[in-house]
Write a protein that holds these residues in place. Structure first.
Motif, PDB file in Angstrom:
ATOM      1  N   ASP A  23       0.756  -1.120   0.073  1.00  0.00           N
ATOM      2  CA  ASP A  23      -0.102   0.010   0.003  1.00  0.00           C
ATOM      3  C   ASP A  23       1.115   1.250  -0.193  1.00  0.00           C
ATOM      4  N   THR A  24       1.918   1.288   0.717  1.00  0.00           N
ATOM      5  CA  THR A  24       2.900   2.413   1.007  1.00  0.00           C
ATOM      6  C   THR A  24       3.486   2.713  -0.383  1.00  0.00           C
ATOM      7  N   THR A  27       0.754   3.806  -3.038  1.00  0.00           N
ATOM      8  CA  THR A  27       0.291   5.266  -2.770  1.00  0.00           C
ATOM      9  C   THR A  27       1.269   6.369  -2.924  1.00  0.00           C
ATOM     10  N   TYR A  28       2.435   6.140  -2.244  1.00  0.00           N
ATOM     11  CA  TYR A  28       3.441   7.357  -2.489  1.00  0.00           C
ATOM     12  C   TYR A  28       4.276   7.090  -3.754  1.00  0.00           C
ATOM     13  N   ALA A  97      12.582   6.587   7.341  1.00  0.00           N
ATOM     14  CA  ALA A  97      11.960   6.629   8.688  1.00  0.00           C
ATOM     15  C   ALA A  97      10.562   6.626   8.355  1.00  0.00           C
ATOM     16  N   GLU A  98      10.005   7.240   7.253  1.00  0.00           N
ATOM     17  CA  GLU A  98       8.565   7.173   6.902  1.00  0.00           C
ATOM     18  C   GLU A  98       7.965   5.980   6.616  1.00  0.00           C
ATOM     19  N   ASN A 101       8.209   3.782   9.707  1.00  0.00           N
ATOM     20  CA  ASN A 101       7.098   4.329  10.738  1.00  0.00           C
ATOM     21  C   ASN A 101       5.825   3.639  10.458  1.00  0.00           C
ATOM     22  N   ILE A 102       5.329   3.734   9.187  1.00  0.00           N
ATOM     23  CA  ILE A 102       4.161   2.877   8.595  1.00  0.00           C
ATOM     24  C   ILE A 102       3.948   1.576   9.082  1.00  0.00           C
ATOM     25  N   ASN A 105       4.049   0.894  12.822  1.00  0.00           N
ATOM     26  CA  ASN A 105       2.594   1.172  13.521  1.00  0.00           C
ATOM     27  C   ASN A 105       1.772  -0.039  13.307  1.00  0.00           C
ATOM     28  N   ARG A 106       1.912  -0.634  12.136  1.00  0.00           N
ATOM     29  CA  ARG A 106       0.924  -1.887  12.022  1.00  0.00           C
ATOM     30  C   ARG A 106       1.224  -2.902  12.571  1.00  0.00           C
ATOM     31  N   LYS A 108       2.756  -2.995  15.899  1.00  0.00           N
ATOM     32  CA  LYS A 108       2.570  -2.603  17.081  1.00  0.00           C
ATOM     33  C   LYS A 108       0.739  -2.606  17.111  1.00  0.00           C
ATOM     34  N   THR A 109       0.050  -2.255  16.466  1.00  0.00           N
ATOM     35  CA  THR A 109      -1.305  -2.422  16.297  1.00  0.00           C
ATOM     36  C   THR A 109      -1.912  -3.834  16.236  1.00  0.00           C
ATOM     37  N   ASN A 112      -0.879  -5.273  19.815  1.00  0.00           N
ATOM     38  CA  ASN A 112      -1.828  -4.759  20.771  1.00  0.00           C
ATOM     39  C   ASN A 112      -3.018  -5.463  20.790  1.00  0.00           C
ATOM     40  N   MET A 120       4.901   2.873  21.212  1.00  0.00           N
ATOM     41  CA  MET A 120       5.954   2.961  20.296  1.00  0.00           C
ATOM     42  C   MET A 120       7.131   4.344  20.145  1.00  0.00           C
ATOM     43  N   ILE A 122       9.988   6.637  18.337  1.00  0.00           N
ATOM     44  CA  ILE A 122      10.203   7.382  16.870  1.00  0.00           C
ATOM     45  C   ILE A 122      11.259   6.603  15.991  1.00  0.00           C
TER      46      ILE A 122
ATOM     47  N   MET B   1       4.278  13.565  -6.046  1.00  0.00           N
ATOM     48  CA  MET B   1       2.874  13.272  -5.973  1.00  0.00           C
ATOM     49  C   MET B   1       1.996  14.376  -6.792  1.00  0.00           C
ATOM     50  N   ASN B  26       8.640  14.490   9.947  1.00  0.00           N
ATOM     51  CA  ASN B  26       9.330  13.916   8.428  1.00  0.00           C
ATOM     52  C   ASN B  26       9.357  14.856   7.558  1.00  0.00           C
ATOM     53  N   MET B  32       5.986  16.029   0.492  1.00  0.00           N
ATOM     54  CA  MET B  32       4.753  15.503  -0.267  1.00  0.00           C
ATOM     55  C   MET B  32       3.309  16.142   0.189  1.00  0.00           C
ATOM     56  N   ALA B 105       0.197   7.347  11.019  1.00  0.00           N
ATOM     57  CA  ALA B 105       0.231   5.928  10.968  1.00  0.00           C
ATOM     58  C   ALA B 105      -0.269   5.410  12.009  1.00  0.00           C
ATOM     59  N   ASN B 107      -2.880   3.645  13.668  1.00  0.00           N
ATOM     60  CA  ASN B 107      -4.282   3.068  13.353  1.00  0.00           C
ATOM     61  C   ASN B 107      -5.057   2.443  14.414  1.00  0.00           C
ATOM     62  N   GLN B 108      -4.757   2.522  15.765  1.00  0.00           N
ATOM     63  CA  GLN B 108      -5.258   1.692  16.507  1.00  0.00           C
ATOM     64  C   GLN B 108      -6.882   2.564  16.462  1.00  0.00           C
ATOM     65  N   PRO B 127      -0.441   5.141   4.720  1.00  0.00           N
ATOM     66  CA  PRO B 127      -0.382   6.221   3.645  1.00  0.00           C
ATOM     67  C   PRO B 127      -1.520   6.934   2.999  1.00  0.00           C
TER      68      PRO B 127
END
Lengths: 162, 149
Positions: A23-24, A27-28, A97-98, A101-102, A105-106, A108-109, A112, A120, A122, B1, B26, B32, B105, B107-108, B127
């Protein structure tokens, strides 16, 4: 969940990481990433950037390492920044880093949702990823450039009152 | 983008008199997002690279009598979290017309719920695509219309 039982969640976590990266990148950067593979022990990145994101609570801790080959970061950085800014360490680190980060986070979720209350940190740039046999290690390729995700997780014995 | 390239959308808001603030530590994200918001038509897009810098920009704008119309706010930042920025902004009654869009990011479900209860206008999980930002801006515009009705 111990380090050993983290292995029991390998399929779910691998799918989450894989889908998140897919996805990342789509998308980006409008890039389709290659299928994931289990990382070979001999596989490593000599010239690249390793991004570490720590998560922990009182009784458990872990980290997600995302490692990028430098030519990989040159591709994505070139899509975001003007030519004069694209080929710098700061640009490479910000892209790494970005993405880290994404992904972190997934993960970690997911953990959890299994009952932890992990906080989490940085993402930070590291020399290399920590690894052992009980971790989850995944490899991806983007335009023949490598990207690794290594996940470690450990529970710590709690002290008993005397 | 390029925010205008690709799929056709129904996004037709005139944002030329709107002032936006991006708060994200960031550089890739600020680059972006700034590019995308400019192409979507925002008259002014300001960037802050930390939570405390974001609050400082918001305060400066308020002191100058030109409150930001919308803030695009990351959650996880080193010095001050986006959630803390959101909380402080919502305690300031002078900022009640300033929309705050979480772009994070994180998303919980619990975090999304906490942010919305604290006063976020919209919540977008990274994203974030062009369509995601357009949808958030659409929510902001409807929210703003609700305030003025």
């Amino acid at each position: 969940m111990s380090a050993k039982t983290l292995k029991a969640h390998e399929d779910e976590i691998t799918n989450i990481v894989s889908q998140t990266l897919r996805d990342t990148f789509k998308t980006y950067f409008d890039i389709d990433i290659g299928k994931f593979q289990n990382k070979d022990n001999e596989d490593n990145i000599a010239d690249g950037v390793v991004c570490k994101t720590v998560f922990k609570n009182g009784t458990a801790s872990g980290a997600v390492f995302v490692s990028f080959e430098k030519p990989f970061l040159q591709i994505v950085s070139g899509m975001i920044y003007p030519p004069e800014a694209a080929n710098t360490q700061e640009s490479f680190h910000s892209c790494a880093a970005e993405i880290a980060n994404i992904v972190s986070n997934r993960v970690k979720t997911y953990l959890n949702d299994q009952g932890y209350s992990l906080k989490m940190g940085i993402p930070s740039i590291e020399e290399s990823a920590d690894e052992d046999d009980e971790d989850i290690n995944i490899s991806f390729s983007v335009r023949e450039k490598k990207l690794f995700v290594d996940i470690i997780f450990k529970e710590h014995p709690t002290r008993t009152a005397v | 983008m390029d925010a205008r390239e690709g799929t056709e959308t129904n996004f037709d808001h005139d944002l030329s008199n709107q002032k936006a603030l991006i708060v994200d530590d960031n550089m890739m994200m600020t680059t972006m997002t700034q590019d995308m918001l400019t192409k979507l038509g925002y008259g002014e897009v300001v960037v802050a690279r930390s939570g405390s810098e974001g609050l400082a920009r918001i305060q400066e704008a308020k002191d100058d009598g030109g409150v930001f119309d919308v803030v695009f706010l990351d959650w996880h930042m080193p010095d001050m979290s986006g959630f803390e920025v959101l909380r402080q902004c919502r305690e300031d009654t002078d900022l009640h017309k300033m929309a705050i869009v979480m772009v994070t990011a994180e998303n919980q479900k619990r975090s999304v719920s906490e942010a919305m209860k604290t006063g976020a206008t919209a919540y977008t999980v990274k994203p974030a695509s062009r369509e995601d930002l357009e949808s958030a801006i659409d929510t902001v515009m409807r929210w703003r219309k609700g305030l003025s009705d």
